[in-house]
Motif scaffolding. Structure first.
Motif, PDB file in Angstrom:
ATOM      1  N   PHE A  65       0.895  -1.177  -0.150  1.00 55.20           N
ATOM      2  CA  PHE A  65      -0.113   0.204  -0.131  1.00 55.20           C
ATOM      3  C   PHE A  65       0.883   1.173  -0.072  1.00 55.20           C
ATOM      4  CE2 PHE A  65      -3.409  -2.911   0.932  1.00 55.20           C
ATOM      5  CZ  PHE A  65      -4.724  -2.278   0.513  1.00 55.20           C
ATOM      6  N   GLY A  66       2.201   1.155   0.782  1.00 60.08           N
ATOM      7  CA  GLY A  66       2.879   2.315   0.850  1.00 60.08           C
ATOM      8  C   GLY A  66       3.451   2.450  -0.464  1.00 60.08           C
ATOM      9  N   ARG A  67       3.922   1.550  -1.201  1.00 64.95           N
ATOM     10  CA  ARG A  67       4.391   1.803  -2.615  1.00 64.95           C
ATOM     11  C   ARG A  67       3.319   2.330  -3.588  1.00 64.95           C
ATOM     12  NH1 ARG A  67       6.864  -3.183  -1.656  1.00 64.95           N
ATOM     13  NH2 ARG A  67       5.420  -4.183  -3.028  1.00 64.95           N
ATOM     14  N   VAL A  68       2.341   1.829  -3.531  1.00 62.90           N
ATOM     15  CA  VAL A  68       1.146   2.317  -4.415  1.00 62.90           C
ATOM     16  C   VAL A  68       0.805   3.810  -4.154  1.00 62.90           C
ATOM     17  CG1 VAL A  68      -1.396   2.329  -4.917  1.00 62.90           C
ATOM     18  CG2 VAL A  68       0.197  -0.038  -4.884  1.00 62.90           C
ATOM     19  N   HIS A  69       0.774   4.092  -2.934  1.00 58.70           N
ATOM     20  CA  HIS A  69       0.520   5.524  -2.684  1.00 58.70           C
ATOM     21  C   HIS A  69       1.666   6.642  -3.102  1.00 58.70           C
ATOM     22  CE1 HIS A  69       0.086   9.396  -0.124  1.00 58.70           C
ATOM     23  NE2 HIS A  69      -1.047   9.116  -0.570  1.00 58.70           N
ATOM     24  N   GLY A  70       3.039   6.004  -3.045  1.00 56.78           N
ATOM     25  CA  GLY A  70       3.987   6.878  -3.434  1.00 56.78           C
ATOM     26  C   GLY A  70       4.508   7.010  -4.932  1.00 56.78           C
ATOM     27  N   SER A  71       3.627   6.108  -5.649  1.00 54.88           N
ATOM     28  CA  SER A  71       4.061   6.366  -7.136  1.00 54.88           C
ATOM     29  C   SER A  71       2.620   7.029  -7.908  1.00 54.88           C
ATOM     30  CB  SER A  71       3.898   4.620  -7.636  1.00 54.88           C
ATOM     31  OG  SER A  71       2.672   4.179  -7.474  1.00 54.88           O
ATOM     32  N   GLU A  72       3.245   7.450  -8.913  1.00 49.30           N
ATOM     33  CA  GLU A  72       2.488   8.347  -9.957  1.00 49.30           C
ATOM     34  C   GLU A  72       1.446   9.255  -8.938  1.00 49.30           C
ATOM     35  OE1 GLU A  72       0.741   6.082 -13.316  1.00 49.30           O
ATOM     36  OE2 GLU A  72       0.739   4.386 -11.730  1.00 49.30           O
ATOM     37  N   ILE A  73       2.231   9.933  -8.140  1.00 50.17           N
ATOM     38  CA  ILE A  73       1.855  11.032  -7.093  1.00 50.17           C
ATOM     39  C   ILE A  73       0.772  11.849  -7.846  1.00 50.17           C
ATOM     40  CG2 ILE A  73       2.208  13.066  -5.875  1.00 50.17           C
ATOM     41  CD1 ILE A  73       4.846  11.750  -5.109  1.00 50.17           C
ATOM     42  N   TYR A  74       0.653  12.401  -9.054  1.00 47.10           N
ATOM     43  CA  TYR A  74      -0.146  13.408  -9.461  1.00 47.10           C
ATOM     44  C   TYR A  74      -1.523  12.690 -10.050  1.00 47.10           C
ATOM     45  CZ  TYR A  74       2.950  17.325  -8.220  1.00 47.10           C
ATOM     46  OH  TYR A  74       3.777  17.914  -7.419  1.00 47.10           O
ATOM     47  N   ARG A  75      -1.784  11.372 -10.060  1.00 44.34           N
ATOM     48  CA  ARG A  75      -2.749  10.599 -10.409  1.00 44.34           C
ATOM     49  C   ARG A  75      -3.828  10.855  -9.400  1.00 44.34           C
ATOM     50  NH1 ARG A  75      -2.293   5.337 -13.914  1.00 44.34           N
ATOM     51  NH2 ARG A  75      -4.585   5.608 -13.581  1.00 44.34           N
ATOM     52  N   LYS A  76      -3.531  11.387  -8.066  1.00 38.57           N
ATOM     53  CA  LYS A  76      -4.433  11.053  -7.128  1.00 38.57           C
ATOM     54  C   LYS A  76      -4.020  12.218  -6.018  1.00 38.57           C
ATOM     55  CE  LYS A  76      -1.167   7.982  -5.482  1.00 38.57           C
ATOM     56  NZ  LYS A  76      -0.578   6.981  -6.443  1.00 38.57           N
ATOM     57  N   HIS A  77      -3.338  13.336  -6.373  1.00 39.95           N
ATOM     58  CA  HIS A  77      -3.017  14.460  -5.409  1.00 39.95           C
ATOM     59  C   HIS A  77      -3.118  15.685  -6.393  1.00 39.95           C
ATOM     60  CE1 HIS A  77      -0.887  11.183  -3.133  1.00 39.95           C
ATOM     61  NE2 HIS A  77      -1.549  11.838  -2.246  1.00 39.95           N
ATOM     62  N   SER A  78      -3.197  16.967  -5.649  1.00 40.56           N
ATOM     63  CA  SER A  78      -3.496  18.130  -6.360  1.00 40.56           C
ATOM     64  C   SER A  78      -4.485  18.155  -7.492  1.00 40.56           C
ATOM     65  CB  SER A  78      -2.084  18.441  -6.885  1.00 40.56           C
ATOM     66  OG  SER A  78      -0.988  18.559  -5.879  1.00 40.56           O
ATOM     67  N   ASP A 477       2.515  -0.428 -16.116  1.00 45.05           N
ATOM     68  CA  ASP A 477       3.193  -1.426 -15.592  1.00 45.05           C
ATOM     69  C   ASP A 477       3.192  -1.097 -13.815  1.00 45.05           C
ATOM     70  OD1 ASP A 477       4.050  -3.072 -17.801  1.00 45.05           O
ATOM     71  OD2 ASP A 477       5.760  -1.713 -18.177  1.00 45.05           O
ATOM     72  N   SER A 478       2.395  -0.188 -13.676  1.00 44.39           N
ATOM     73  CA  SER A 478       2.272   0.021 -12.127  1.00 44.39           C
ATOM     74  C   SER A 478       1.626  -0.805 -11.443  1.00 44.39           C
ATOM     75  CB  SER A 478       1.356   1.335 -11.917  1.00 44.39           C
ATOM     76  OG  SER A 478       0.094   1.289 -12.335  1.00 44.39           O
ATOM     77  N   GLU A 479       2.182  -0.759 -10.019  1.00 42.90           N
ATOM     78  CA  GLU A 479       1.767  -1.899  -9.043  1.00 42.90           C
ATOM     79  C   GLU A 479       0.122  -1.686  -8.974  1.00 42.90           C
ATOM     80  OE1 GLU A 479       3.156  -4.007  -5.265  1.00 42.90           O
ATOM     81  OE2 GLU A 479       3.914  -2.025  -5.598  1.00 42.90           O
ATOM     82  N   GLN A 480      -0.536  -3.041  -8.837  1.00 44.56           N
ATOM     83  CA  GLN A 480      -1.909  -3.186  -8.437  1.00 44.56           C
ATOM     84  C   GLN A 480      -1.914  -3.746  -7.300  1.00 44.56           C
ATOM     85  OE1 GLN A 480      -4.427  -1.599 -10.915  1.00 44.56           O
ATOM     86  NE2 GLN A 480      -2.588  -0.691 -11.205  1.00 44.56           N
ATOM     87  N   LEU A 481      -2.913  -3.059  -6.326  1.00 42.29           N
ATOM     88  CA  LEU A 481      -3.287  -3.990  -4.983  1.00 42.29           C
ATOM     89  C   LEU A 481      -3.556  -5.378  -5.276  1.00 42.29           C
ATOM     90  CD1 LEU A 481      -4.068  -0.851  -3.002  1.00 42.29           C
ATOM     91  CD2 LEU A 481      -1.943  -2.111  -3.068  1.00 42.29           C
ATOM     92  N   GLU A 482      -3.392  -6.457  -4.772  1.00 46.20           N
ATOM     93  CA  GLU A 482      -3.845  -7.638  -4.740  1.00 46.20           C
ATOM     94  C   GLU A 482      -4.856  -7.835  -3.529  1.00 46.20           C
ATOM     95  OE1 GLU A 482      -5.606 -10.483  -5.560  1.00 46.20           O
ATOM     96  OE2 GLU A 482      -3.815 -10.457  -6.895  1.00 46.20           O
ATOM     97  N   LEU A 483      -6.071  -7.837  -3.670  1.00 50.12           N
ATOM     98  CA  LEU A 483      -6.901  -8.082  -2.647  1.00 50.12           C
ATOM     99  C   LEU A 483      -7.610  -9.716  -2.383  1.00 50.12           C
ATOM    100  CD1 LEU A 483      -9.036  -4.698  -2.181  1.00 50.12           C
ATOM    101  CD2 LEU A 483      -7.117  -5.363  -0.902  1.00 50.12           C
ATOM    102  N   GLY A 484      -6.930 -10.175  -3.433  1.00 51.07           N
ATOM    103  CA  GLY A 484      -7.679 -11.651  -3.354  1.00 51.07           C
ATOM    104  C   GLY A 484      -8.954 -11.934  -4.055  1.00 51.07           C
ATOM    105  N   THR A 485      -9.969 -12.674  -3.610  1.00 49.27           N
ATOM    106  CA  THR A 485     -11.245 -12.892  -4.151  1.00 49.27           C
ATOM    107  C   THR A 485     -12.042 -12.358  -3.402  1.00 49.27           C
ATOM    108  OG1 THR A 485     -11.351 -15.173  -3.251  1.00 49.27           O
ATOM    109  CG2 THR A 485     -10.246 -15.128  -5.379  1.00 49.27           C
TER     110      THR A 485
END
Length: 487
Positions: A65-78, A477-485
């Motif tokens: 979760f930390g890596r996902v939030h820290g990547s592609e910052i301007y897709r969910k901030h500002s 190629d950005s990381e996607q969160l795996e939440l299972g089924t």
């Protein structure tokens, strides 16, 4: 109704990091849950939350979760996507917590109560009973010695001493947001925060990140500290109050369709920010930004217990009702007790108790993104005395005070019992603060006998450097969160 599962993921079979396309499309298998302020939870409920966070840390989920939030910052901030994206993000983390323990829900941290302390860094949340210590490496409490985005244990620097120190969101700030009706009134567009800084929820949120300081002040490292999610749960709580106002007769706005106007979605170009309503959510590519506006999130997935209010203050042993601190609120406000009131036994289940003493070289400084750009605070820092902090707080509360006593006491809810309650509350407040100061002085005297030398930790603030993350954007190629089924 939740939408039926749709596949918009495309061909990404080569990726090991993906999210179930059902997340957000169906009600969660763990059922509906209610979020409450962290200080209202009893010791058993708190420790269940902490153990679930510990499990996610040990299994690497927190780092994901930390890596996902820290990547592609301007897709969910500002930009306009800030609130809907973080709503989905925090709910996804909450569902992972509930996979560990179905009785757990994500608590929120209502720091508008901490705001009323002379020095909010003295709040009980900064004890081992809650978040652990608030400055230097987190070495106490349930999150002690967790590693963060800098590949070092998480650090904090609450109430930093700066030229213009940041502040917490106050009840007056929240009231200011509730004067508006439209999503665009409280969010960020092309003009960043210049036009609506005082009633921009993202900007106010940024200030809290900077107030906590340390890893939380860095966009790339913030989500590694569990406080991040309790902070964002409260931001979501505030947004939900605003959305309810939108649906009321005062506004008559459709909260599921209300968004910013085309061309005014973000401080960045639309092709970079991707915060248009039909753009895919980063890390949740099967969802669109507008899906975070669904009412379903707070009708079928989670709800909120109202923030503690006087006189009961949620029947919490960690809060008390102060009837006199804010004359604009004659009904009183709930205020946290101080660190000295923490009496919980320590959690020995966590095997991270070896102090981090490895020497660090003078190599390149790791930067994971710009600092949050928030609004100025009221000038209080943790290096002030309790007396100076109280003076600063009272001065701040007096700025927006009505000009006549008639305006102050015009509320028809005031009864003849208020003077008596106010006197009792004032005495209680003085006793709580005085006892805290007395205990702290004794503690410091004992500590000085054992360790006469004290080192003061300070951190250099990072400049806000918009655009520096663009080279790190990872596209498809950005990381996607795996939440299972599950959900």
């Amino acid at each position: 109704m939740f939408l039926k599962a749709q596949s918009r993921l495309g061909c990404h079979c080569q990726s090991n990091h993906h999210i179930s396309i059902r997340f957000g499309k169906k009600p969660p298998p763990s059922g509906f849950r209610v979020r409450r302020d962290i200080r209202v939870l009893n010791i058993t409920e708190r420790q269940k939350v902490f153990r679930a966070f510990d499990d996610l840390y040990k299994t690497g989920v927190m780092a994901r979760f930390g890596r996902v939030h820290g990547s592609e910052i301007y897709r969910k901030h500002s930009g306009a996507g800030f609130l809907p994206w973080h709503r989905v993000f925090t709910t996804a983390l909450e569902e992972k917590l509930r996979e560990v323990d179905p009785e757990v829900s994500l608590p929120y941290w209502d720091y508008s109560m901490d705001y009323y302390m002379p020095l909010p860094n003295d709040s009980i949340v900064w004890s081992k009973c809650f978040f652990g210590n608030g400055n230097n490496t987190v070495s106490d409490g349930p999150f002690r010695f967790m590693y963060g985005g800098f590949n070092m244990p998480i650090k904090r620097d609450i109430m930093p001493e700066e030229t213009c120190p940041p502040g917490l969101i106050s009840k007056a700030d929240i009231d200011g947001l509730m004067e508006f009706c439209h999503f665009a009134n409280i969010t960020t567009g092309r003009q960043r925060y210049n036009q609506n800084r005082s009633h921009n929820l993202e900007s106010l949120h940024n200030s809290v990140h900077n107030w906590v300081g340390g890893d939380m002040a860095d966009l790339g490292a913030a989500a590694y500290d569990p406080i991040f999610f309790m902070h964002h749960a409260f931001i979501d709580y505030i947004w939900e109050q605003f959305r309810r106002r939108q649906s009321s007769n005062e506004c008559n706005v459709d909260a599921e369709k209300d968004y910013r106007e085309p061309g005014d979605y973000s401080i960045k170009n639309d092709t970079i920010a991707l915060q248009r309503p039909t753009d895919a959510m980063q890390a949740f590519n099967h969802l669109q930004i507008r899906d975070g506006l669904w009412n379903n999130w707070t009708t079928s997935v989670y709800g909120y217990e109202p923030a503690p209010k006087c006189p009961e203050c949620g029947n919490s042993e960690n809060l008390y009702c102060n009837m006199t601190i804010d004359p604009r609120r004659p009904e009183g406000v709930c205020v946290p007790k101080s660190i000295d009131f923490c009496v919980d036994p320590p959690l020995y289940a966590f095997h991270r108790d070896e102090t981090y003493n490895k020497p660090q070289g003078d190599g390149a400084k790791l930067s994971l993104g710009p600092r949050h750009l928030g609004v100025p605070g009221d000038g209080r820092t943790r290096f002030m005395s309790q007396e100076d902090g109280l003076v600063s707080l009272r001065n701040q509360l007096a700025i927006d005070m009505p000009t006549t006593s008639q305006q102050v006491f015009s509320d028809n809810r005031i009864s003849t019992s208020i003077p008596v309650l106010a006197t009792l509350s004032s005495v209680l407040g003085i006793l709580v603060v005085t006892l805290g100061i007395h205990n702290r002085k004794i503690t410091k005297q004992l500590q000085s006998l054992r360790n006469p030398s004290w080192a003061k930790f300070t951190t250099a603030s990072q400049e806000d450097t918009p655009g520096t993350d663009e080279a790190r954007n990872m596209g498809d190629d950005s990381e996607q969160l795996e939440l299972g089924t599950g959900i």
